[in-house]
Design a protein around this motif. Structure first.
Motif, PDB file in Angstrom:
ATOM      1  N   GLU A   1     -42.193  -9.629 -80.128  1.00  0.00           N
ATOM      2  CA  GLU A   1     -43.188  -9.561 -81.184  1.00  0.00           C
ATOM      3  C   GLU A   1     -44.496  -9.009 -80.641  1.00  0.00           C
ATOM      4  OE1 GLU A   1     -45.180 -12.326 -84.699  1.00  0.00           O
ATOM      5  OE2 GLU A   1     -44.180 -13.294 -82.989  1.00  0.00           O
ATOM      6  N   ARG A   2     -45.121  -8.123 -81.397  1.00  0.00           N
ATOM      7  CA  ARG A   2     -46.400  -7.530 -81.013  1.00  0.00           C
ATOM      8  C   ARG A   2     -47.539  -8.187 -81.796  1.00  0.00           C
ATOM      9  NH1 ARG A   2     -46.142  -2.454 -78.724  1.00  0.00           N
ATOM     10  NH2 ARG A   2     -47.888  -1.741 -80.006  1.00  0.00           N
ATOM     11  N   GLU A   3     -48.780  -7.933 -81.338  1.00  0.00           N
ATOM     12  CA  GLU A   3     -49.930  -8.599 -81.955  1.00  0.00           C
ATOM     13  C   GLU A   3     -50.094  -8.247 -83.432  1.00  0.00           C
ATOM     14  OE1 GLU A   3     -50.000  -6.838 -79.160  1.00  0.00           O
ATOM     15  OE2 GLU A   3     -51.325  -7.723 -77.643  1.00  0.00           O
ATOM     16  N   ASP A   4     -49.656  -7.058 -83.838  1.00  0.00           N
ATOM     17  CA  ASP A   4     -49.848  -6.628 -85.221  1.00  0.00           C
ATOM     18  C   ASP A   4     -48.726  -7.081 -86.156  1.00  0.00           C
ATOM     19  OD1 ASP A   4     -47.772  -5.022 -84.407  1.00  0.00           O
ATOM     20  OD2 ASP A   4     -48.790  -3.117 -84.766  1.00  0.00           O
ATOM     21  N   GLY A   5     -47.835  -7.925 -85.657  1.00  0.00           N
ATOM     22  CA  GLY A   5     -46.750  -8.423 -86.493  1.00  0.00           C
ATOM     23  C   GLY A   5     -45.502  -7.569 -86.485  1.00  0.00           C
ATOM     24  N   THR A   6     -45.559  -6.396 -85.872  1.00  0.00           N
ATOM     25  CA  THR A   6     -44.342  -5.600 -85.707  1.00  0.00           C
ATOM     26  C   THR A   6     -43.547  -6.133 -84.525  1.00  0.00           C
ATOM     27  OG1 THR A   6     -45.428  -3.966 -84.275  1.00  0.00           O
ATOM     28  CG2 THR A   6     -45.488  -3.573 -86.668  1.00  0.00           C
ATOM     29  N   TRP A   7     -42.310  -5.659 -84.417  1.00  0.00           N
ATOM     30  CA  TRP A   7     -41.433  -6.093 -83.331  1.00  0.00           C
ATOM     31  C   TRP A   7     -40.855  -4.868 -82.636  1.00  0.00           C
ATOM     32  CZ3 TRP A   7     -39.139 -11.038 -81.978  1.00  0.00           C
ATOM     33  CH2 TRP A   7     -39.764 -12.126 -82.615  1.00  0.00           C
ATOM     34  N   LEU A   8     -40.588  -5.010 -81.342  1.00  0.00           N
ATOM     35  CA  LEU A   8     -39.728  -4.055 -80.664  1.00  0.00           C
ATOM     36  C   LEU A   8     -38.291  -4.470 -80.912  1.00  0.00           C
ATOM     37  CD1 LEU A   8     -41.492  -3.498 -77.218  1.00  0.00           C
ATOM     38  CD2 LEU A   8     -41.685  -2.142 -79.309  1.00  0.00           C
ATOM     39  N   VAL A   9     -37.463  -3.524 -81.355  1.00  0.00           N
ATOM     40  CA  VAL A   9     -36.064  -3.820 -81.644  1.00  0.00           C
ATOM     41  C   VAL A   9     -35.182  -2.764 -80.990  1.00  0.00           C
ATOM     42  CG1 VAL A   9     -36.703  -4.862 -83.863  1.00  0.00           C
ATOM     43  CG2 VAL A   9     -35.920  -2.480 -83.791  1.00  0.00           C
ATOM     44  N   GLU A  10     -33.950  -3.148 -80.714  1.00  0.00           N
ATOM     45  CA  GLU A  10     -32.953  -2.208 -80.219  1.00  0.00           C
ATOM     46  C   GLU A  10     -31.845  -2.091 -81.258  1.00  0.00           C
ATOM     47  OE1 GLU A  10     -30.079  -1.267 -76.361  1.00  0.00           O
ATOM     48  OE2 GLU A  10     -30.730  -3.322 -76.732  1.00  0.00           O
ATOM     49  N   LEU A  11     -31.437  -0.870 -81.555  1.00  0.00           N
ATOM     50  CA  LEU A  11     -30.295  -0.624 -82.437  1.00  0.00           C
ATOM     51  C   LEU A  11     -29.055  -0.425 -81.571  1.00  0.00           C
ATOM     52  CD1 LEU A  11     -31.834   1.916 -84.986  1.00  0.00           C
ATOM     53  CD2 LEU A  11     -31.884  -0.591 -85.042  1.00  0.00           C
ATOM     54  N   ARG A  12     -27.966  -1.120 -81.927  1.00  0.00           N
ATOM     55  CA  ARG A  12     -26.727  -0.995 -81.171  1.00  0.00           C
ATOM     56  C   ARG A  12     -25.569  -0.805 -82.141  1.00  0.00           C
ATOM     57  NH1 ARG A  12     -27.209  -2.390 -75.768  1.00  0.00           N
ATOM     58  NH2 ARG A  12     -24.977  -2.887 -75.601  1.00  0.00           N
ATOM     59  N   ARG A  13     -24.650   0.046 -81.763  1.00  0.00           N
ATOM     60  CA  ARG A  13     -23.459   0.309 -82.571  1.00  0.00           C
ATOM     61  C   ARG A  13     -22.422  -0.768 -82.296  1.00  0.00           C
ATOM     62  NH1 ARG A  13     -22.341   4.978 -80.704  1.00  0.00           N
ATOM     63  NH2 ARG A  13     -23.135   6.311 -82.378  1.00  0.00           N
ATOM     64  N   ARG A  14     -21.853  -1.326 -83.345  1.00  0.00           N
ATOM     65  CA  ARG A  14     -20.817  -2.346 -83.178  1.00  0.00           C
ATOM     66  C   ARG A  14     -19.485  -1.670 -82.854  1.00  0.00           C
ATOM     67  NH1 ARG A  14     -20.911  -6.883 -87.716  1.00  0.00           N
ATOM     68  NH2 ARG A  14     -19.548  -7.804 -86.127  1.00  0.00           N
ATOM     69  N   THR A  15     -18.822  -2.174 -81.819  1.00  0.00           N
ATOM     70  CA  THR A  15     -17.528  -1.637 -81.385  1.00  0.00           C
ATOM     71  C   THR A  15     -16.570  -2.812 -81.228  1.00  0.00           C
ATOM     72  OG1 THR A  15     -18.197  -1.773 -79.062  1.00  0.00           O
ATOM     73  CG2 THR A  15     -18.586   0.313 -80.198  1.00  0.00           C
ATOM     74  N   GLY A  16     -15.909  -3.175 -82.289  1.00  0.00           N
ATOM     75  CA  GLY A  16     -15.039  -4.338 -82.228  1.00  0.00           C
ATOM     76  C   GLY A  16     -15.883  -5.593 -82.090  1.00  0.00           C
ATOM     77  N   SER A  17     -15.643  -6.353 -81.013  1.00  0.00           N
ATOM     78  CA  SER A  17     -16.373  -7.599 -80.798  1.00  0.00           C
ATOM     79  C   SER A  17     -17.622  -7.399 -79.958  1.00  0.00           C
ATOM     80  CB  SER A  17     -15.456  -8.628 -80.110  1.00  0.00           C
ATOM     81  OG  SER A  17     -15.054  -8.140 -78.838  1.00  0.00           O
ATOM     82  N   ALA A  18     -17.918  -6.174 -79.515  1.00  0.00           N
ATOM     83  CA  ALA A  18     -19.068  -5.912 -78.650  1.00  0.00           C
ATOM     84  C   ALA A  18     -19.967  -4.869 -79.303  1.00  0.00           C
ATOM     85  CB  ALA A  18     -18.592  -5.447 -77.273  1.00  0.00           C
ATOM     86  N   THR A  19     -20.977  -4.419 -78.568  1.00  0.00           N
ATOM     87  CA  THR A  19     -21.885  -3.385 -79.046  1.00  0.00           C
ATOM     88  C   THR A  19     -22.173  -2.406 -77.924  1.00  0.00           C
ATOM     89  OG1 THR A  19     -23.878  -4.634 -78.426  1.00  0.00           O
ATOM     90  CG2 THR A  19     -23.024  -4.968 -80.657  1.00  0.00           C
ATOM     91  N   GLU A  20     -22.677  -1.239 -78.306  1.00  0.00           N
ATOM     92  CA  GLU A  20     -23.101  -0.234 -77.340  1.00  0.00           C
ATOM     93  C   GLU A  20     -24.374   0.416 -77.864  1.00  0.00           C
ATOM     94  OE1 GLU A  20     -19.732   2.369 -77.246  1.00  0.00           O
ATOM     95  OE2 GLU A  20     -20.435   3.556 -78.956  1.00  0.00           O
ATOM     96  N   PRO A  21     -25.172   1.047 -77.010  1.00  0.00           N
ATOM     97  CA  PRO A  21     -26.425   1.651 -77.483  1.00  0.00           C
ATOM     98  C   PRO A  21     -26.172   2.653 -78.611  1.00  0.00           C
ATOM     99  CG  PRO A  21     -26.367   1.594 -75.089  1.00  0.00           C
ATOM    100  CD  PRO A  21     -25.005   1.187 -75.550  1.00  0.00           C
ATOM    101  N   TYR A  22     -27.076   2.640 -79.592  1.00  0.00           N
ATOM    102  CA  TYR A  22     -27.003   3.569 -80.718  1.00  0.00           C
ATOM    103  C   TYR A  22     -28.172   4.534 -80.614  1.00  0.00           C
ATOM    104  CZ  TYR A  22     -27.286   5.310 -85.533  1.00  0.00           C
ATOM    105  OH  TYR A  22     -27.353   6.105 -86.649  1.00  0.00           O
ATOM    106  N   PRO A  23     -27.907   5.821 -80.428  1.00  0.00           N
ATOM    107  CA  PRO A  23     -28.994   6.772 -80.197  1.00  0.00           C
ATOM    108  C   PRO A  23     -29.673   7.263 -81.473  1.00  0.00           C
ATOM    109  CG  PRO A  23     -26.893   7.907 -80.054  1.00  0.00           C
ATOM    110  CD  PRO A  23     -26.574   6.450 -80.264  1.00  0.00           C
TER     111      PRO A  23
END
Length: 338
Positions: free
Chosen positions: A85-107
């Motif tokens: 969480e940042r001071e202005d109320g925004t958040w840093l988030v990561e997007l990940r692609r779902r691959t079955g029961s796991a995930t991988e980076p989503y570009p």
């Protein structure tokens, strides 16, 4: 760093902890403890419950009291990992692609894109801040939303979901970490009582961890922290009376070294830390460390080398591989003493 760490090492899949130790044994503290002695260069093997006997009266354990958020929100094809969480109320988030029961980076993703989330929520991507992380804004308070729709972050080596309670430590009272400060996980109330009864102090800092980068090594980015006045005072007193300051986790090292004075004392401090501990910079406020076993080429290995030295650290990891210690947040622990 002496071969095994300098060029990385191969971590066999069989040494990745797939589930909490309670599934493998009787309790949270039923893990092993690799012990590396900087003074003698020896590497020993113990059950984690031996910890009170491995420390000395007057030593101080500094722990991270950040509690883990259910920071992953799953969509049909993507998962959103809420990081910081940042001071202005925004958040840093990561997007990940779902691959079955796991995930991988989503570009994918684009500035200004809107993502519909469960429960009718909407996440707007504002700008890409790192190759993995976006600054984004959710249209409602994030902690309450995660409490209803989030689950703990897990990666491919953990084969199924576990309850949020399995990702909390006995010290976690201040919610804010995207991933568990896992070095504190094997501690139980009984073990803490045993430490205190032997004259070993326990004091908290807060550092809210962001999301890891399991697919590639990255230096840590800024994280929120606080070293309270009482903990700074206890750390300074321990040092002045011949005790050792032992950090429980790399997050604690980062916080204490951010608050360290040039002579090795600790001052109260809070805010954001970008401090990266390396052998070149060394450590000033920390004498020892309890930590998990870290992945090949992890930036955390630089911190461990700053505390243990290259030769002892390389010997320790060879021993851990030979004796089949378990890696990751549900795995075994490593105690480095000066």
């Amino acid at each position: 760093m002496n071969g095994i760490l300098d060029g990385g090492f191969v971590l066999p899949p069989a040494l990745e902890a797939h589930e909490p130790p309670e599934v493998r044994g009787p309790a949270r503290d039923a893990v092993r403890l690799l012990v590396s002695h900087g003074g003698t260069g020896e590497v020993g093997h113990h059950p984690f419950t031996d910890l009170p006997d491995l420390l000395r009266p007057g030593d101080l354990l500094v722990v991270n009291n950040s509690a883990t958020l259910p920071a992953a929100v799953r969509l049909d094809r993507l998962a959103v990992h809420f990081s910081t969480e940042r001071e202005d109320g925004t958040w840093l988030v990561e997007l990940r692609r779902r691959t079955g029961s796991a995930t991988e980076p989503y570009p994918g993703g684009a500035d200004g894109e809107w993502l519909p989330l469960p429960g009718g929520a909407t996440l707007r991507l504002l700008e890409r801040r790192t190759p993995r992380l976006w600054r984004a804004r959710l249209d409602r308070p994030v902690p309450a939303y995660l409490g209803r729709y989030g689950v703990p972050i897990r990666y491919s080596y953990v084969e199924r979901d576990w309850p949020l309670a399995d990702y909390q430590t006995v010290f976690g009272v201040v919610p804010g970490s995207a991933e568990m400060p896992s070095a504190g996980r094997p501690f139980t109330a009984g073990l803490v009582t045993g430490l205190v009864s032997r004259g070993i102090g326990v004091a908290p800092i807060t550092l809210h961890t962001g999301v890891a980068s399991p697919e590639k090594d990255e230096p840590p980015y800024p994280e929120r922290f606080e070293v309270p006045e009482s903990t700074a005072r206890q750390a300074n007193l321990a040092r002045e009376t011949g005790g050792r300051v032992v950090a429980v986790g790399t997050t604690v090292v980062r916080a204490l070294e951010t608050a360290a004075l040039s002579g090795g004392g600790v001052r109260p401090a809070s805010g954001w830390t970008s401090h990266v501990v390396t052998p070149a910079a060394g450590v000033r406020a920390v004498d020892g460390l309890i930590t998990g076993l870290h992945e090949p080429r992890s930036s955390h290995l630089l911190m461990l080398s700053a505390i243990a030295g290259d030769e002892l650290l390389a010997r320790s990891y060879r021993e851990a591989l030979r004796e089949r210690y378990l890696w990751h947040e549900f795995g075994d622990l490593h105690l480095i003493l000066p």
